[in-house]
Design a protein around this motif. Structure first.
Motif, short mmCIF file in Angstrom:
data_model
loop_
_atom_site.label_atom_id
_atom_site.label_comp_id
_atom_site.label_asym_id
_atom_site.label_seq_id
_atom_site.Cartn_x
_atom_site.Cartn_y
_atom_site.Cartn_z
N SER A 71 0.81 -1.00 -0.03
CA SER A 71 0.09 -0.17 0.00
C SER A 71 1.08 1.26 0.06
O SER A 71 2.02 1.30 0.36
N ALA A 72 0.05 2.44 -0.54
CA ALA A 72 0.95 3.55 -0.76
C ALA A 72 1.03 4.58 0.59
O ALA A 72 0.15 4.22 1.43
N LYS A 105 -1.58 8.78 -1.69
CA LYS A 105 -3.05 8.35 -1.95
C LYS A 105 -3.86 9.73 -2.22
O LYS A 105 -4.85 9.64 -3.13
N GLN A 154 -8.82 1.78 -4.82
CA GLN A 154 -7.56 2.43 -4.77
C GLN A 154 -7.78 3.87 -5.62
O GLN A 154 -8.39 4.04 -6.57
N GLU A 199 -2.79 6.67 -4.99
CA GLU A 199 -2.06 5.29 -4.83
C GLU A 199 -1.66 4.68 -5.86
O GLU A 199 -0.40 4.21 -5.90
#
Ligand code: HEC
Length: 137
Positions: free
Chosen positions: A34-35, A40, A97, A101
């Motif tokens: 995950s960013a 994001k 998402q 992201e």
């Protein structure tokens, strides 16, 4: 008294096993890609239109399709060499998402996926994102 000792140890053992399990599950959870939160929130400056999608498609065909496959289903010619099966680019996980992201993921890459920072300009990375978004429609 011997029995008493064993009975007393069992709850401790159970507790220790639970701790190990929780730590393990937490680690498995956080290893999901995950960013960072700031990434994001970055808005896509390249409007998704016929031009960006056409440019994005060219980039996708030359740089991404070999792994992700023609329709983003994770069935490109190189996909069989990857350790883990690829998630489809039209999955619910992708839709959930933000553009920011996914832009971050495309830019950074994550082994075995190459980082596109040096090979594609920022505009090109947004264009390829505009294109892969169309695969989900
Ligand atoms: C060498 C094979 C390979 C190439 C080439 C490649 N990818 Fe990937 N890609 C992967 C793998 C493997 C993952 C999954 C990484 C992970 O989650 O550990 C991934 C993940 C992604 C994700 C995140 C999916 C998600 O559900 O979060 C996006 C978006 C993506 N790739 C887009 C691209 C784009 C755009 C290109 C071309 C510029 C590209 N990829 C090129 C292998 C590749």
């Amino acid at each position: 008294m011997k029995n008493f000792k064993i009975k007393k140890q069992n709850p401790i053992l159970f507790f220790m096993m639970s701790v190990v399990l929780v730590v393990f599950l937490t680690a498995a959870q956080t290893s999901k890609w995950s960013a960072p939160d700031a990434a994001k929130k970055v808005a896509n400056p390249v409007a998704s239109d016929a031009n960006s999608i056409a440019e994005g498609k060219k980039i996708y065909v030359s740089d991404c399709q070999k792994c992700h496959g023609k329709k983003g289903l994770g069935d490109g010619p190189n996909a069989s060499e990857l350790d883990n099966p690829l998630e489809a680019l039209n999955s619910a996980g992708m839709k959930a998402q933000t553009d920011g992201e996914l832009f971050w993921k495309i830019s950074e890459g994550k082994k075995p996926m190459p980082s596109a920072k040096k090979t594609l300009s920022e505009t090109q990375r947004w264009q390829v994102l505009d294109y892969i978004r169309t695969l989900a429609k």
